[in-house]
Design a protein around this motif. Structure first.
Motif, mmCIF file in Angstrom:
data_model
loop_
_atom_site.group_PDB
_atom_site.id
_atom_site.type_symbol
_atom_site.label_atom_id
_atom_site.label_comp_id
_atom_site.label_asym_id
_atom_site.label_seq_id
_atom_site.Cartn_x
_atom_site.Cartn_y
_atom_site.Cartn_z
ATOM 1 N N GLU A 197 -32.701 55.481 -44.313
ATOM 2 C CA GLU A 197 -32.456 54.635 -43.147
ATOM 3 C C GLU A 197 -33.749 54.453 -42.358
ATOM 4 O O GLU A 197 -34.406 55.415 -41.976
ATOM 5 N N GLY A 198 -34.107 53.206 -42.147
ATOM 6 C CA GLY A 198 -35.331 52.900 -41.434
ATOM 7 C C GLY A 198 -36.586 53.137 -42.255
ATOM 8 O O GLY A 198 -37.696 52.963 -41.768
ATOM 9 N N ARG A 199 -36.398 53.528 -43.521
ATOM 10 C CA ARG A 199 -37.530 53.845 -44.408
ATOM 11 C C ARG A 199 -38.526 54.776 -43.705
ATOM 12 O O ARG A 199 -39.733 54.513 -43.668
ATOM 13 N N ASN A 200 -38.034 55.862 -43.183
ATOM 14 C CA ASN A 200 -38.922 56.802 -42.495
ATOM 15 C C ASN A 200 -38.598 58.258 -42.844
ATOM 16 O O ASN A 200 -38.916 59.160 -42.064
ATOM 17 N N THR A 201 -37.980 58.487 -44.013
ATOM 18 C CA THR A 201 -37.705 59.846 -44.462
ATOM 19 C C THR A 201 -38.721 60.236 -45.532
ATOM 20 O O THR A 201 -38.886 59.536 -46.522
ATOM 21 N N ILE A 202 -39.392 61.343 -45.302
ATOM 22 C CA ILE A 202 -40.504 61.748 -46.162
ATOM 23 C C ILE A 202 -40.002 62.394 -47.455
ATOM 24 O O ILE A 202 -39.106 63.234 -47.434
ATOM 25 N N GLN A 203 -40.590 61.996 -48.561
ATOM 26 C CA GLN A 203 -40.386 62.696 -49.821
ATOM 27 C C GLN A 203 -41.535 63.662 -50.095
ATOM 28 O O GLN A 203 -41.318 64.788 -50.552
ATOM 29 N N TYR A 204 -42.770 63.219 -49.780
ATOM 30 C CA TYR A 204 -43.951 64.026 -50.118
ATOM 31 C C TYR A 204 -45.017 63.843 -49.053
ATOM 32 O O TYR A 204 -45.387 62.709 -48.709
ATOM 33 N N ALA A 205 -45.512 64.962 -48.523
ATOM 34 C CA ALA A 205 -46.673 64.959 -47.629
ATOM 35 C C ALA A 205 -47.572 66.138 -48.010
ATOM 36 O O ALA A 205 -48.061 66.874 -47.164
ATOM 37 N N GLY A 206 -47.754 66.318 -49.307
ATOM 38 C CA GLY A 206 -48.455 67.473 -49.847
ATOM 39 C C GLY A 206 -47.459 68.405 -50.520
ATOM 40 O O GLY A 206 -46.236 68.203 -50.439
ATOM 41 N N ALA A 207 -47.970 69.429 -51.187
ATOM 42 C CA ALA A 207 -47.096 70.353 -51.911
ATOM 43 C C ALA A 207 -47.680 71.750 -51.922
ATOM 44 O O ALA A 207 -48.903 71.930 -51.868
ATOM 45 N N ARG A 208 -46.790 72.727 -51.998
ATOM 46 C CA ARG A 208 -47.190 74.129 -52.095
ATOM 47 C C ARG A 208 -47.205 74.566 -53.548
ATOM 48 O O ARG A 208 -46.496 74.023 -54.386
#
Length: 325
Positions: free
Chosen positions: A130-141
């Motif tokens: 919704e609103g295209r503002n949900t993060i899938q990836y912002a870096g990874a551990r």
């Protein structure tokens, strides 16, 4: 590692089509508005059995179409695209993504500012959120040495600009990753024994062992239509995620860590998955999980990792490291 002095290096965008010409065309529609001035786009059709990939070239004649005679999987298809590329930078982009016009400039800037950059991934947003503002990836551990699982930074968070920075990270995201050609020549191509899943993580380990770093670029953003190729919980995905998780740990962890992982997997992960899938009556997924486990009880002699070789005329071919069992 050479100093990055080219102001507008050619970026080769490589994407794979498999039975999804309409989806691929949506990506290409968005790429037509890219503001970066030096781009070529290569579409590899991975021997689609139930599709009409000709429509891609008809609607987008500026694209280089490559037709594979067989389904090479995600890694093999991307490696085939590399053979047809001319860029100094290669961007591997899922066909189920769409991009913003200015998404390339920040990625190139990271490469220009960080000579050790071996892989660069942008911020990835769920397309259908919704609103295209949900993060899938912002870096990874990093992948846990016992469980064989990793985690994404920012996953399912609302994007409010909290991950706008550029920083080193443990892993890229296979949906969108830029790799300099120099790095591919040094570290090798994407390991294609995986076929689907975990190949970008293994490739990241190969690249890091060569002294490069992986970067997350928060000032670049794309949108991902997650799991449109394989399905969110398909037998295909279950099989390869199970099989390849074990392969990754065997190839990239110490003997002691691999043994600890096997104990965890056999005595905790297997019972948990069998119970969960049986309780939910997901018999096709349970069979796929079993096949993924059983693969490791069989004797397989694997061909070596693919390496990019340059011919005297400047063209590329794929050679192999020694095969493994």
């Amino acid at each position: 590692m050479s100093e990055n002095t080219t102001s507008t290096p050619l970026v080769s965008i490589i994407t794979i089509n498999y039975n999804q010409s309409a989806v691929t065309c949506q990506l290409l529609d968005s790429l037509q508005h890219v503001t970066y001035p030096s781009v070529e786009t290569i579409v590899v059709d991975n021997a689609s059995p139930d599709d009409t990939p000709e429509i891609i070239a008809e609607r987008h004649p500026w694209v280089t179409m490559v037709r594979s005679p067989e389904n090479l999987g995600f890694a093999g298809g991307n490696n085939l695209g590399v053979l047809h590329s001319k860029g100094q930078l290669l961007l591997f982009l899922n066909n189920d993504t769409e991009v913003e016009p200015g998404f390339l400039e920040p990625l190139v800037d990271v490469w220009r500012q960080h000579p050790d950059a071996g892989m660069i991934s942008p911020r990835i947003i769920f397309y259908f959120s919704e609103g295209r503002n949900t993060i899938q990836y912002a870096g990874a551990r990093s992948i846990n040495p016992v469980t064989g699982r990793g985690s994404k930074i920012g996953f399912m968070e609302t994007d409010t600009g909290q991950y706008d920075e550029t920083r080193p990270t443990d892993y890229c995201h296979g949906a969108a990753v830029m790799v300099p050609l120099e790095v591919i020549r040094t570290a090798g191509l994407m390991p294609d024994l995986y076929f689907l899943y975990y190949e970008e993580h293994d490739w990241g380990e190969m690249i890091k062992r060569r002294g490069y770093s992986i970067y997350y670029c928060g000032s670049s953003r794309i949108f991902h239509k997650e799991s449109m190729s394989t399905g969110e919980n398909s037998p295909l995905k279950t099989y390869y995620m199970t099989r390849n998780r074990i392969i990754f740990m065997k190839r990239n962890r110490s003997r002691a860590q691999y043994l600890a992982f096997l104990l965890f997997f056999i005595f905790l992960s297997v019972p948990k998955n069998v119970l969960r899938l049986s309780r939910n009556r997901e018999w096709d997924l349970l069979r796929a999980f079993g096949r993924g486990c059983r693969w490791h009880l069989e004797r397989h002699r694997l061909q070596g990792d693919p390496v990019l070789a340059v011919e005297p005329d400047g063209s590329y071919r794929i050679s192999r490291t020694p095969s493994t069992s």
